[in-house]
Design an enzyme around this catalytic site. Structure first.
Site, short mmCIF file in Angstrom:
data_model
loop_
_atom_site.label_atom_id
_atom_site.label_comp_id
_atom_site.label_asym_id
_atom_site.label_seq_id
_atom_site.Cartn_x
_atom_site.Cartn_y
_atom_site.Cartn_z
N PHE A 122 0.84 -1.19 0.00
CA PHE A 122 0.00 0.00 0.00
C PHE A 122 0.87 1.24 0.00
O PHE A 122 2.02 1.20 0.42
CB PHE A 122 -0.93 0.00 1.22
CG PHE A 122 -2.37 0.16 0.86
CD1 PHE A 122 -3.08 -0.88 0.31
CD2 PHE A 122 -3.03 1.38 1.07
CE1 PHE A 122 -4.42 -0.72 -0.03
CE2 PHE A 122 -4.37 1.54 0.74
CZ PHE A 122 -5.06 0.48 0.18
N GLN A 235 -6.63 15.40 2.73
CA GLN A 235 -6.04 14.48 1.76
C GLN A 235 -6.91 14.33 0.52
O GLN A 235 -8.11 14.08 0.62
CB GLN A 235 -5.88 13.10 2.41
CG GLN A 235 -5.40 12.04 1.44
CD GLN A 235 -4.91 10.82 2.18
OE1 GLN A 235 -5.69 9.94 2.51
NE2 GLN A 235 -3.64 10.77 2.48
N ARG A 281 -0.16 9.43 -0.90
CA ARG A 281 -1.24 10.04 -1.68
C ARG A 281 -0.99 11.50 -2.03
O ARG A 281 -1.38 11.95 -3.11
CB ARG A 281 -2.55 9.90 -0.90
CG ARG A 281 -2.97 8.45 -0.84
CD ARG A 281 -4.13 8.23 0.09
NE ARG A 281 -4.47 6.81 0.12
CZ ARG A 281 -5.39 6.27 0.89
NH1 ARG A 281 -6.07 7.04 1.74
NH2 ARG A 281 -5.64 5.00 0.86
N HIS A 347 -10.75 13.29 0.19
CA HIS A 347 -10.91 11.97 0.78
C HIS A 347 -10.89 11.94 2.30
O HIS A 347 -11.67 11.24 2.92
CB HIS A 347 -9.79 11.07 0.24
CG HIS A 347 -9.88 9.64 0.64
ND1 HIS A 347 -11.00 8.88 0.36
CD2 HIS A 347 -9.01 8.83 1.30
CE1 HIS A 347 -10.80 7.66 0.83
NE2 HIS A 347 -9.62 7.60 1.42
N ARG A 389 -1.95 11.34 5.61
CA ARG A 389 -2.18 10.01 6.15
C ARG A 389 -1.76 8.95 5.14
O ARG A 389 -1.97 9.10 3.94
CB ARG A 389 -3.67 9.84 6.46
CG ARG A 389 -4.04 8.44 6.88
CD ARG A 389 -5.46 8.33 7.34
NE ARG A 389 -6.45 8.44 6.28
CZ ARG A 389 -6.73 7.49 5.39
NH1 ARG A 389 -6.07 6.34 5.40
NH2 ARG A 389 -7.66 7.67 4.49
#
Lengths: 574, 242
Positions: A122, A235, A281, A347, A389
């Site tokens: 991830f 984010q 991200r 998000h 995050r």
């Protein structure tokens, strides 16, 4: 004019606002020794935790070599050094036990051939760390926690909308709420109130967030004089379905998917040479926007392609069935045969109500708690996510800190008295509701909300600068004035969703103001907050958390230090 | 393009009878039905009430009857429906209407709770995870997709006339635990189901399968429950016979 009759009174030891993962995990914990009630504006299984797809991070080491130590460092670095390292240490060290506990509660994780929990790579994680249940990990965690709350006979008040905190002499003694289905004000008195109301992505035009994500808990805390922390950090997830913002999990890239620009070039190789498509991200979202700005979007338009075709049909349907179905349903794209058009989508709020590692709401740099008030999950800021995050750390956050808050509440309520029935605390709220229901202005909540969402999208999203933010500030002031003149068409009480949307809009406006204020004051670029006029990170002046308080003239900014234990800030490259 | 929406309206507060109201709006083929009813609510008629949240088919809030079939408003696009004529929207059948498209789901959720819908394993948990093979995990993959939207139970004719029937959603939930290799309360749940409120009431009409937005074979799952009840009784018999 509708008159709101006297409020209905309720009393519970513990009142939890919000029935997502954080609220339910706290309820499960606190119900071991207290009378717990959960209040939620949607039925618990409708909570937005259920939309989390990719996984929950924990250094189980089931697939490759991993350690909590590595998870801690990845999270600190991912946060662009704004995360509090003591809190991050708690988050990551408790992660493996947390996941095992979820498994013991029955969460149906995907499995490896040997029967252990399956993990996948991830974004921003240096090891294969994302424990998942196909691409609906949040859904199965939410359902499992809800089911165990049923087992423990937690009292649910579904479709109650929390409007205001009852705050007496510094401490919090309950919540004023609206019964959405029947209409009417209810007073919930409690020794301890836990806010677990999630994020406020609905402040933006393009978002992966549910309509319910309007930041109710943050706004209630802010209105009650409690500061909010790091609100400028929002984010943008790199891969929302083009135009719709519906999330395509980072797991798609974790499983091998790649991003392509209009020249069919794998552009992430230029921005993050080692992690490439699974860089964090903030990095990937900025890269996508750069490509689009430099006219390398698909066909010159404002999107790029996410290509998972090389995974093959079998693996796509096994590992990413939901996102395959989303792309097919909403844009008619069969991800087995075609790349998916994607663009960044609002998000997650890294900021929120400041808490310590036990969920206690703290109002200043000395860690002074507000007796009786707790927060956990996205609405809280512990801060474990800092400026950005990492994927899979939010499901982890809600379960770890939901549990810790529940446990802390159990310890604390022995010393907290049950507040008396001060019925007049709801008077101001009743007046406000009556005002809204009888308003005769020209404005509609939907009209103002859509302008607000555009202002925030175009002036306060991935790229920010002084001029854009000043414009946003002025726009928000105008919208605030117009909001005073709104008229609600539905004058009834039963299922008056028109009224709820109008109240939510007031909250969204307040939170937008805190975001813009924080973003204006932070003259540096860090994590998800990128200032074109200050493109570098400035540790000398801004390695600190923003606190924003409601003042007479609007948001007031102050700061508090970041907790740094082991990792000194370094340049952040991937 | 302009489309006409004929929407069921009922306001419990003004003493009027239920009626259909028509709204004409400009829509795009790729709009979700949820986008359409939002357009109506936000631009034409703020009194129109419906539930919704995630807007992409994972929370289960906006199940309603669209052109005679139960669907999620956020998972149904204008282009998925017939090209011409009115688009008719009704609340879920078989559930009492509270207002407009909002139904009373209490009885639905109570049925779900009746099957002990929580994981039970009374052994001391291991230090790490319990092991479960991918095949064992696959056995419960379908039922764990359920989002409790109520489409299936609302589409079930048996449920319409027999409100004691647990209904497809609750039975599917029971299935999720009974066939979980880690769960230990299967027999207890099968006892609950071995009743006229349980799977025997399913007459394999397959409405639930046709309507499920998650494409779960609910009727198949119910059939497996019937078999499992039989197997359980045989197991008990052979035990007591020994």
């Amino acid at each position: 004019m509708t008159t709101i009759s006297s409020p209905v009174l309720h009393r519970h030891d513990v009142l939890i606002v919000g029935a997502g993962g954080a609220g339910l995990r706290a309820a499960l914990e606190a119900s071991d020794g207290a009378d717990v009630a959960v209040l939620s504006k949607v039925f618990p299984s409708r909570s937005h935790t259920g939309a989390a797809q990719g996984g929950i991070a924990a250094a189980l080491g089931n697939v490759d070599d991993d350690s909590c130590e590595k998870h801690i460092f990845d999270t600190v670095k991912g946060s662009d050094y704004l995360g509090d390292q003591d809190a991050i240490e708690v988050l990551c060290s408790e992660a493996p036990q947390t996941v095992y506990e979820l498994e013991h509660l029955g969460v149906p994780f995907s499995r490896l051939p040997d029967g252990r929990i399956s993990q996948r790579p991830f974004g921003g994680h240096s090891a294969t760390r994302a424990c998942h249940a196909a691409d609906r990990t949040g859904h199965v965690i939410l359902h499992t926690l809800y089911e165990h709350c049923l087992r423990k006979e937690v009292r649910f008040y579904s479709e109650y909308y929390a409007l205001s905190l009852i705050r007496e002499e510094g401490s919090v003694e309950g919540v004023v709420a609206w019964d959405v289905v029947h209409g009417g004000i209810h007073l919930f008195h409690a020794k301890a109130v836990l806010l677990a109301t999630g994020g406020y992505g609905r402040v933006f035009k393009t978002t992966s967030n549910a309509h319910a994500n309007t930041g109710d808990g943050m706004a209630m805390a802010y209105a009650a004089g409690i500061p909010l922390e790091d609100m400028e950090f929002i984010q943008f997830h790199p891969t929302g379905i083009y135009k719709l913002g519906i999330l395509i999990t980072e797991g798609a890239r974790g499983e091998g998917g790649i991003l392509l620009n209009g020249h069919a070039e794998r552009f992430m190789e230029r921005y993050a040479p080692s992690m490439k498509d699974i860089a964090p991200r903030d990095v990937v979202s900025r890269a996508i926007y750069r490509e689009i700005r430099e006219n390398r979007g698909i066909g010159g338009k404002d999107y790029v392609h996410l290509d998972i075709r090389h995974m093959g049909k079998k693996k796509i349907l096994e590992k990413l069935p939901d996102i395959h179905s989303f792309a097919l349903t909403y844009i008619g794209v069969d991800a087995i045969r075609e790349p998916i058009p994607v663009q960044p989508t609002a998000h997650y709020a890294m900021g929120g109500i400041p808490t310590d590692v036990d969920g206690r709401v703290v109002v200043d740099d000395k860690g002074t708690p507000v007796p009786g008030l707790y927060a956990a999950g996205e609405c809280a800021c512990v801060s474990v996510h800092g400026g950005n995050r990492l994927g899979c750390n939010s499901l982890l956050d809600i379960v770890v800190f939901g549990k810790r808050a529940g446990r802390r509440i159990l310890t604390d309520i022995g010393g907290l008295g049950m507040p008396g029935p001060a019925a007049d605390v709801a008077d101001a709220v009743c007046l406000r509701i009556e005002d809204l229901l009888s308003g005769s202005g020209e404005e509609t909540a939907a009209g103002i909300r859509s302008l607000l969402q555009e202002v925030m999208m175009f002036r306060c999203s991935v790229f920010r600068n002084e001029q854009l933010l000043r414009e946003a500030q002025a726009d928000l002031a105008r919208l605030r004035t117009r909001y005073a003149g709104i008229r609600i068409m539905d004058r009834g009480r039963v299922c008056n969703t028109d009224l709820i949307e109008a109240w939510e809009l007031g909250d969204l406006l307040s939170l937008a103001e805190t975001m813009v204020a924080g973003a204006l004051a932070r003259k540096e670029s860090r994590g998800a907050h990128f200032r074109e006029d200050y493109p570098d990170r400035d540790d000398e002046n801004f390695l600190k958390h923003t606190l924003v308080r409601k003042g007479a003239e609007g948001p007031e900014i102050s700061y508090k230090p970041v907790v740094i234990t082991r990792f000194q800030p370094r340049e952040r490259t991937y | 393009m302009e489309r006409c929406f004929k929407i069921f309206r009922f306001d419990p507060e003004n003493g009027s009878v239920p009626l259909y109201r028509e709204y004409r709006i400009d829509v795009q083929p790729d709009w979700r039905i949820l986008d359409c009813i939002h357009e109506i609510k936000w631009k034409l008629d703020g009194t129109l009430s419906f539930r919704r949240s995630c807007a992409h088919g994972v929370c289960g809030s906006d199940a309603m009857m669209i052109n005679g079939k139960n669907r999620l408003a956020c998972r149904t696009l204008v282009r998925d429906l017939k090209k011409r004529g009115v688009i008719r929207i009704d609340p879920l059948k078989g559930f009492p209407v509270i207002k407009d498209l909002i139904v009373d789901s209490d009885a639905f959720f109570e049925r779900n709770e009746a099957v002990k819908p929580w994981f039970v394993n009374n052994d001391r948990p291991p230090e790490k995870e319990r092991l479960q093979s991918p095949e064992e995990r696959d056995r419960i993959d379908e039922p764990t997709k359920c989002i409790l939207c109520g489409s299936c139970t609302s589409a079930c004719p048996t449920y319409w006339y027999d409100k004691a029937y647990l209904g497809p959603a609750a039975l599917l939930k029971a299935h999720r635990f009974i066939f979980d290799s880690r769960d230990q309360a299967g027999e207890e749940r099968l006892e609950i189901l071995n009743d006229l409120t349980g799977p025997y009431k399913c007459h394999t009409i397959f409405n639930c399968v046709e309507t499920c937005p998650k494409e779960i074979n609910v009727t198949g799952a119910i059939a497996e429950l019937k078999m499992e009840i039989l197997r359980s009784r045989l197991r008990k018999k052979s035990k007591s016979g020994r």
